[in-house]
Design a protein around this motif. Structure first.
Motif, PDB file in Angstrom:
ATOM      1  N   LEU A 120       0.828  -1.202   0.000  1.00  0.00           N
ATOM      2  CA  LEU A 120       0.000   0.000   0.000  1.00  0.00           C
ATOM      3  C   LEU A 120       0.861   1.250   0.000  1.00  0.00           C
ATOM      4  O   LEU A 120       0.579   2.210  -0.713  1.00  0.00           O
ATOM      5  N   SER A 123       2.506   1.826  -3.310  1.00  0.00           N
ATOM      6  CA  SER A 123       1.561   2.481  -4.228  1.00  0.00           C
ATOM      7  C   SER A 123       1.424   3.959  -3.893  1.00  0.00           C
ATOM      8  O   SER A 123       1.296   4.793  -4.787  1.00  0.00           O
ATOM      9  N   TYR A 124       1.436   4.261  -2.602  1.00  0.00           N
ATOM     10  CA  TYR A 124       1.337   5.657  -2.168  1.00  0.00           C
ATOM     11  C   TYR A 124       2.472   6.491  -2.759  1.00  0.00           C
ATOM     12  O   TYR A 124       2.254   7.554  -3.330  1.00  0.00           O
ATOM     13  N   LEU A 127       2.123   6.793  -6.562  1.00  0.00           N
ATOM     14  CA  LEU A 127       1.116   7.788  -6.915  1.00  0.00           C
ATOM     15  C   LEU A 127       1.724   9.184  -6.893  1.00  0.00           C
ATOM     16  O   LEU A 127       1.456   9.999  -7.757  1.00  0.00           O
ATOM     17  N   MET A 139      -2.754  16.669  -2.185  1.00  0.00           N
ATOM     18  CA  MET A 139      -4.113  16.326  -1.782  1.00  0.00           C
ATOM     19  C   MET A 139      -4.462  14.881  -2.129  1.00  0.00           C
ATOM     20  O   MET A 139      -4.948  14.119  -1.285  1.00  0.00           O
ATOM     21  N   LEU A 140      -4.167  14.481  -3.380  1.00  0.00           N
ATOM     22  CA  LEU A 140      -4.538  13.124  -3.793  1.00  0.00           C
ATOM     23  C   LEU A 140      -3.793  12.079  -2.983  1.00  0.00           C
ATOM     24  O   LEU A 140      -4.369  11.079  -2.544  1.00  0.00           O
ATOM     25  N   LEU A 143      -5.211  11.803   0.504  1.00  0.00           N
ATOM     26  CA  LEU A 143      -6.466  11.049   0.554  1.00  0.00           C
ATOM     27  C   LEU A 143      -6.206   9.554   0.400  1.00  0.00           C
ATOM     28  O   LEU A 143      -6.772   8.733   1.127  1.00  0.00           O
ATOM     29  N   PHE A 144      -5.305   9.200  -0.532  1.00  0.00           N
ATOM     30  CA  PHE A 144      -4.989   7.768  -0.667  1.00  0.00           C
ATOM     31  C   PHE A 144      -4.347   7.240   0.613  1.00  0.00           C
ATOM     32  O   PHE A 144      -4.639   6.122   1.048  1.00  0.00           O
ATOM     33  N   ILE A 146      -4.921   8.196   3.613  1.00  0.00           N
ATOM     34  CA  ILE A 146      -5.972   7.977   4.610  1.00  0.00           C
ATOM     35  C   ILE A 146      -6.702   6.655   4.330  1.00  0.00           C
ATOM     36  O   ILE A 146      -6.889   5.831   5.231  1.00  0.00           O
ATOM     37  N   PHE A 147      -7.073   6.449   3.054  1.00  0.00           N
ATOM     38  CA  PHE A 147      -7.749   5.185   2.707  1.00  0.00           C
ATOM     39  C   PHE A 147      -6.856   3.987   3.043  1.00  0.00           C
ATOM     40  O   PHE A 147      -7.324   2.993   3.589  1.00  0.00           O
ATOM     41  N   LEU A 150      -6.727   3.296   6.786  1.00  0.00           N
ATOM     42  CA  LEU A 150      -7.989   2.707   7.264  1.00  0.00           C
ATOM     43  C   LEU A 150      -8.077   1.232   6.883  1.00  0.00           C
ATOM     44  O   LEU A 150      -8.714   0.427   7.563  1.00  0.00           O
ATOM     45  N   ASP A 151      -7.425   0.890   5.766  1.00  0.00           N
ATOM     46  CA  ASP A 151      -7.510  -0.473   5.258  1.00  0.00           C
ATOM     47  C   ASP A 151      -6.681  -1.455   6.097  1.00  0.00           C
ATOM     48  O   ASP A 151      -7.005  -2.634   6.157  1.00  0.00           O
TER      49      ASP A 151
ATOM     50  N   ILE B 155      -8.989   9.454  -8.164  1.00  0.00           N
ATOM     51  CA  ILE B 155      -7.574   9.790  -7.958  1.00  0.00           C
ATOM     52  C   ILE B 155      -6.770   9.503  -9.224  1.00  0.00           C
ATOM     53  O   ILE B 155      -6.052  10.358  -9.732  1.00  0.00           O
ATOM     54  N   LEU B 165      -2.124   2.656 -12.989  1.00  0.00           N
ATOM     55  CA  LEU B 165      -2.151   3.120 -11.604  1.00  0.00           C
ATOM     56  C   LEU B 165      -3.374   2.608 -10.851  1.00  0.00           C
ATOM     57  O   LEU B 165      -3.265   2.201  -9.697  1.00  0.00           O
ATOM     58  N   LEU B 169      -3.311   0.796  -7.212  1.00  0.00           N
ATOM     59  CA  LEU B 169      -3.821   1.380  -5.977  1.00  0.00           C
ATOM     60  C   LEU B 169      -4.943   0.525  -5.408  1.00  0.00           C
ATOM     61  O   LEU B 169      -5.059   0.336  -4.201  1.00  0.00           O
ATOM     62  N   PRO B 172      -4.343  -3.877  -3.825  1.00  0.00           N
ATOM     63  CA  PRO B 172      -3.941  -4.120  -2.431  1.00  0.00           C
ATOM     64  C   PRO B 172      -4.989  -3.662  -1.430  1.00  0.00           C
ATOM     65  O   PRO B 172      -5.202  -4.305  -0.409  1.00  0.00           O
ATOM     66  N   PHE B 210     -15.503   2.437   4.319  1.00  0.00           N
ATOM     67  CA  PHE B 210     -15.067   3.182   3.147  1.00  0.00           C
ATOM     68  C   PHE B 210     -16.120   4.167   2.649  1.00  0.00           C
ATOM     69  O   PHE B 210     -15.773   5.232   2.129  1.00  0.00           O
TER      70      PHE B 210
END
Lengths: 227, 224
Positions: A120, A123-124, A127, A139-140, A143-144, A146-147, A150-151, B155, B165, B169, B172, B210
């Motif tokens: 994860l 990927s962050y 990105l 910003m993007l 947000l990713f 945060i997701f 949480l996951d 995104i 991408l 993203l 996972p 989510f």
């Protein structure tokens, strides 16, 4: 500058002291022997890595809330340091597991969720390289982030409840790790945890300063271009 | 309730766009079919094995298909320059997400239902005896995939290399959905009652977590 050197020096000395303690002060584990000593390094780095990702998550939330670039710098710094920590964990883990369990890897809950966590945050960072405009990127990725954070508990529990068919391997660390440990062992362990947190904090600070300079440089370059 | 009326209007727009061409649905159905057949070539399972591994492969195929199917979700708006007018038109940008994710869930569910007979035949699994439970797992799983996927496609639409991408993203992030749905689906075919309730509750929790995150942070995804 001197503050940074002192901070770095202390962090590195602590890590060296922790390594010394792990090898010479901690008693040898009865069944696993020498290889068990990697645990002081492995689990302490894992704790530091998880802490670092938590810092990243908080920085992500703060960015979304306040929109100040400094929170973006903090989140990218902590994500990179956390990723380095987790990489160390994923490398030292199999080194320990092979002699003790007889296998390099098992799809156990803790191993698998650490690996997904690593993916994860890879990927962050990926990105971040793929969005040009700095504000959008911040910003993007926040947000990713945060997701993704949480996951993590969902990944852990889903694998723990449904995918661990093997008998639970004996893994030390985690909650209540002190209970079964020899007192000297637990002292050495918590010293290593402290050392790794200091090292991670030092690396984050350095990376943060670098990121700040980078964004100032970008800004100046754009100024020059427009003139 | 402007949120719901806005969502309803946008949802009908999404559905109309899709059912005018049916491109997305047709390609996704064929894609899942190809993947399922290739899987069975790759591992050539016996009847026993195909019952055991089939559901996992089915969910994997659904996940791959979803990561392709969700691509145009925001890309289409961006290419046609309609996103800013959409945002101006609604009072709460969450309704854009809500409409898109409901539409995506429906599309996914529809492709799954079309696929199910083929899956039952190729992998020798009895889908009918526990069909209502299966439908519930498929719905909750698809809802989870669509919630996370709709957010992430917003995104990835703003980044370079977006086609690569999005799966990177999304996949996972969807590990919990894959693990739980596949396990629950296996337990449905083997008639193991214990896993069912807990697994379905877990999928519900995933969806709620989510959906809440999307509700809180959705508007920031659409800024320009």
């Amino acid at each position: 500058m001197t503050k940074r050197i002192i901070f770095g020096g202390v962090a590195i000395l602590l890590v060296i002291a922790a390594a010394y303690a792990a090898f010479f002060i901690a008693p040898e584990e009865r069944t696993m022997g020498l290889i068990q000593r990697i645990f002081y390094f492995h689990a302490a780095t894992a704790w530091a890595g998880e802490m670092t990702f938590f810092v990243c998550f908080v920085a992500n939330l703060l960015y979304v809330w306040k929109r100040q670039p400094k929170y973006d710098w903090l989140s990218v710094s902590s994500a990179e340091v956390g990723l380095a920590c987790i990489t160390v964990v994923l490398i030292t883990g199999p080194i320990w597991a092979h002699p003790v369990w007889g296998i390099w890897w098992t799809w156990d809950a803790r191993l698998t969720s650490t690996f997904v966590l690593w993916l994860l945050y890879v990927s962050y960072l990926l990105l971040r390289t793929l969005v040009e405009e700095p504000d959008r990127r911040a910003m993007l990725s926040a947000l990713f982030g945060i997701f993704a954070f949480l996951d993590v508990p969902l990944v852990f529990f889903s694998i723990r409840w449904w995918r661990t068919q093997h008998p639970q391997p004996v893994i030390m660390g985690g909650s209540g790790s002190g209970s079964g440990l020899d007192p000297t062992m637990s002292k050495v362990f918590f010293f290593s945890v402290l050392a790794m947190h200091m090292l991670a904090a030092f690396l984050i600070v350095e990376r943060y300063i670098l990121e700040k300079m980078k964004s100032e440089l970008d800004f100046l370059a754009r100024e020059v271009e427009t003139q | 309730m402007s949120l719901f009326s806005n969502t309803a209007v946008l949802l009908s727009k999404e559905l109309r766009t899709e059912f005018r061409s049916r491109e997305l649905l047709t390609t996704t159905v064929v894609f899942i079919l190809v993947v399922l057949i290739l899987f069975s070539f790759a591992i050539s399972p016996t009847t026993e094995e195909s019952r055991e591994f089939g559901p996992g492969l089915l969910w994997l195929a659904i996940l791959f298909a979803a990561s392709l199917m969700l691509q145009p979700c925001f890309l289409r708006e961006q290419n046609n320059d309609t996103l800013s007018s959409l945002r101006l038109a609604v009072s709460d940008p969450f309704s854009i997400f809500l409409a898109k994710l409901i539409a995506n869930t429906l599309f996914l569910l529809l492709t799954e239902l079309i696929m199910l007979p083929f899956f039952a035949i190729f992998y020798n699994v009895p889908v009918l005896p526990e069909f209502h439970w299966l439908l519930l797992v498929l719905s909750l799983g698809s809802l989870g995939i669509s919630i996370a996927g709709t957010a992430l496609s917003a995104i990835s639409a703003q980044a370079r290399m977006r086609e690569l991408l999005l799966p990177l993203l999304l996949l996972p992030l969807l590990t919990p959905v894959l693990v739980v749905s596949a396990t629950v689906t296996v337990s449905l075919f083997e008639r193991v009652p214990i896993v069912k309730g807990k697994g379905i509750a877990f999928l519900g929790v995933f969806d709620v977590v989510f959906l809440t995150a999307l509700w809180l942070f959705g508007e920031y995804l659409l800024e320009e």
